[in-house]
Write a protein that holds these residues in place. Structure first.
Motif, PDB file in Angstrom:
ATOM      1  N   VAL A 321       0.853  -1.186   0.000  1.00 59.38           N
ATOM      2  CA  VAL A 321       0.000   0.000   0.000  1.00 59.38           C
ATOM      3  C   VAL A 321       0.890   1.236   0.000  1.00 59.38           C
ATOM      4  O   VAL A 321       1.959   1.244   0.604  1.00 59.38           O
ATOM      5  CB  VAL A 321      -0.916   0.035   1.246  1.00 59.38           C
ATOM      6  CG1 VAL A 321      -1.878   1.214   1.176  1.00 59.38           C
ATOM      7  CG2 VAL A 321      -1.696  -1.263   1.387  1.00 59.38           C
ATOM      8  N   THR A 331      -2.957   0.255  -3.982  1.00 60.03           N
ATOM      9  CA  THR A 331      -2.630  -1.064  -3.455  1.00 60.03           C
ATOM     10  C   THR A 331      -2.303  -2.028  -4.581  1.00 60.03           C
ATOM     11  O   THR A 331      -2.728  -1.843  -5.717  1.00 60.03           O
ATOM     12  CB  THR A 331      -3.802  -1.650  -2.648  1.00 60.03           C
ATOM     13  OG1 THR A 331      -4.930  -1.817  -3.519  1.00 60.03           O
ATOM     14  CG2 THR A 331      -4.205  -0.739  -1.496  1.00 60.03           C
ATOM     15  N   VAL A 369      -0.825   5.161   5.808  1.00 59.64           N
ATOM     16  CA  VAL A 369      -1.248   3.795   5.486  1.00 59.64           C
ATOM     17  C   VAL A 369      -0.531   2.795   6.383  1.00 59.64           C
ATOM     18  O   VAL A 369       0.631   2.984   6.753  1.00 59.64           O
ATOM     19  CB  VAL A 369      -0.984   3.471   4.002  1.00 59.64           C
ATOM     20  CG1 VAL A 369      -1.916   4.288   3.116  1.00 59.64           C
ATOM     21  CG2 VAL A 369       0.471   3.739   3.609  1.00 59.64           C
ATOM     22  N   CYS A 371      -0.443  -1.746   7.270  1.00 60.77           N
ATOM     23  CA  CYS A 371      -0.842  -3.078   6.831  1.00 60.77           C
ATOM     24  C   CYS A 371      -0.653  -4.104   7.934  1.00 60.77           C
ATOM     25  O   CYS A 371       0.374  -4.107   8.631  1.00 60.77           O
ATOM     26  CB  CYS A 371      -0.005  -3.538   5.631  1.00 60.77           C
ATOM     27  SG  CYS A 371      -0.375  -2.724   4.086  1.00 60.77           S
ATOM     28  N   THR A 376      -5.767  -3.926   5.790  1.00 62.76           N
ATOM     29  CA  THR A 376      -5.201  -2.603   5.534  1.00 62.76           C
ATOM     30  C   THR A 376      -5.945  -1.533   6.337  1.00 62.76           C
ATOM     31  O   THR A 376      -7.166  -1.623   6.509  1.00 62.76           O
ATOM     32  CB  THR A 376      -5.300  -2.265   4.036  1.00 62.76           C
ATOM     33  OG1 THR A 376      -4.698  -3.314   3.276  1.00 62.76           O
ATOM     34  CG2 THR A 376      -4.616  -0.944   3.711  1.00 62.76           C
TER      35      THR A 376
END
Length: 386
Positions: A321, A331, A369, A371, A376
């Motif tokens: 991402v 993504t 962002v 993960c 996500t």
């Protein structure tokens, strides 16, 4: 939500979105199901950091408190039990400690206090809690090995952990837990596991700005730009038992480790990829752009991102991402659980834009962002217009 902490700056409002694997409650939606498109969460805390693990999430608030949710079967949530949590809950065992850094591993967690103490909880069967044994803990326990030292950061991988120490004698990185792929960096030979922190060799002259761990990989980013990696080799390269500097003249500002790949962000906003997503191979557009090598593993960049300035990257186990300077989220990689946020479970080898609802009346400041293994998170901050 149990916490009564209020947002300090009422002019800046966090906006949190999640998607992907959700059967352990890690999406914070209060549902036990995968989500294929971004879901808005009603978390109104001013968050400074998120860390996503195998199936749990740790959030650090502006007030230096800790919230956790998701899978808790190994005690990784720190709530004193082995239960999952479908919504964020305060870690009461850290109350009053002013936590400044957190990290979520596959099934363990690490927390660093303002005064430099390290606390861990969760699965300790490989020694990854650093407590001198191979037991698990359901509440945060102080790592006494660092009692007289100042810990700055912690990074939790699948079955190992790293700790960054700052002091008058320079920066030091310690490793503990599983070392079967060389990810501890403590010896020229692979070690099965260690339960007490040991000094990582080869970093004595490095001014460390950040540490990273995921899967069987470890990495250190230097304050002046070089990146060092060790552990499981990328893209068929041999495992490395000691830190190796990525052979590049570029200056790196961020690194994100997956299970078979790593994303590296340059100071020019360009994303490079080391290794590949398992099962999806490399981006066919990127193979022609291989420009560097690290122990036979190629580092590539992407045609599809030409002219786009990237400001943040994150890696799950097998997906990637990024966020751009204008707030766009993209993504690619493994998509079986909907972790790409594209409305399906397909894999993608090229970065794809994710559609996230946006209120044009708001001024968005940052888009960050994060993960987990197969999920996500995006945290956007917007400012109320006067």
């Amino acid at each position: 939500m149990e916490s009564k902490e209020r947002i300090i700056d009422t002019q800046e409002i966090p906006e949190i979105w999640s998607w992907g694997a959700g059967t352990d409650g890690q999406l914070g939606t209060c549902k036990l199901q995968d989500e294929y498109i971004p879901q808005s969460l009603p978390i109104r805390h001013s968050l400074t950091h998120l860390s996503c693990g195998g199936a749990h999430v740790i959030a650090l608030t502006h007030g230096k408190k800790v919230l956790t949710w998701g899978r808790g079967s190994s005690g990784q949530l720190g709530h004193g039990n082995l239960l999952n949590s479908l919504e964020p809950k305060l870690v009461n065992g850290l109350d009053g400690l002013n936590i400044t850094h957190v990290s979520a591993g596959w099934s363990h967690s690490g927390f660093v206090s303002e005064c430099g103490q390290l606390f861990t909880c969760g699965d300790g069967s490989f020694g990854q809690l650093g407590l001198g044994d191979y037991g698990s803990q359901s509440s945060p326990e102080k790592v006494s090995h660092f009692a007289l030292r100042h810990v700055e950061q912690v990074a939790c991988g699948m079955r190992h952990s790293l700790a960054l120490l700052k002091g008058e004698h320079g920066d030091q990185v310690y490793g503990f837990g599983s070392g079967k792929r060389g990810q501890l960096g403590i010896s020229n030979e692979k070690v099965k596991s260690v339960s007490l922190p040991q000094n990582v060799s080869g970093l004595q002259e490095v001014n460390v700005s950040s540490i990273s761990a995921n899967g069987d990989h470890s990495a250190v980013l230097s304050a002046d730009g070089p990146l060092y990696t060790w552990g499981r080799g990328f893209g068929g390269a041999p495992d490395a038992c000691c830190p190796n500097r990525v052979n590049s003249s570029l200056t790196f500002t961020q690194a994100a480790l997956g299970w078979n790949h790593a994303l590296i962000l340059t100071d020019e906003g360009e994303v490079l990829m080391l290794g590949s997503h398992y099962g999806t191979n490399s981006n066919p557009q990127a193979e022609k752009l291989a420009t560097y090598e690290l122990n036979e593993a190629q580092i590539v960049k992407f045609h599809g991102l030409d002219g786009i300035k990237v400001v943040g990257v994150a890696s799950g186990s097998e997906h990637s991402v990024l966020s751009t300077e204008n707030g766009m989220v993209m993504t690619w990689g493994w998509g079986e659980h909907g972790q790409l946020g594209l409305g399906d479970t397909s894999d993608h080898t090229c970065p794809q834009s994710v559609s996230i609802a946006k209120n044009n009346a708001h001024k968005y400041i940052t888009t960050k962002v994060y993960c987990g293994s197969g999920f996500t998170y995006v945290v956007r901050t917007w400012r109320l217009e006067d």
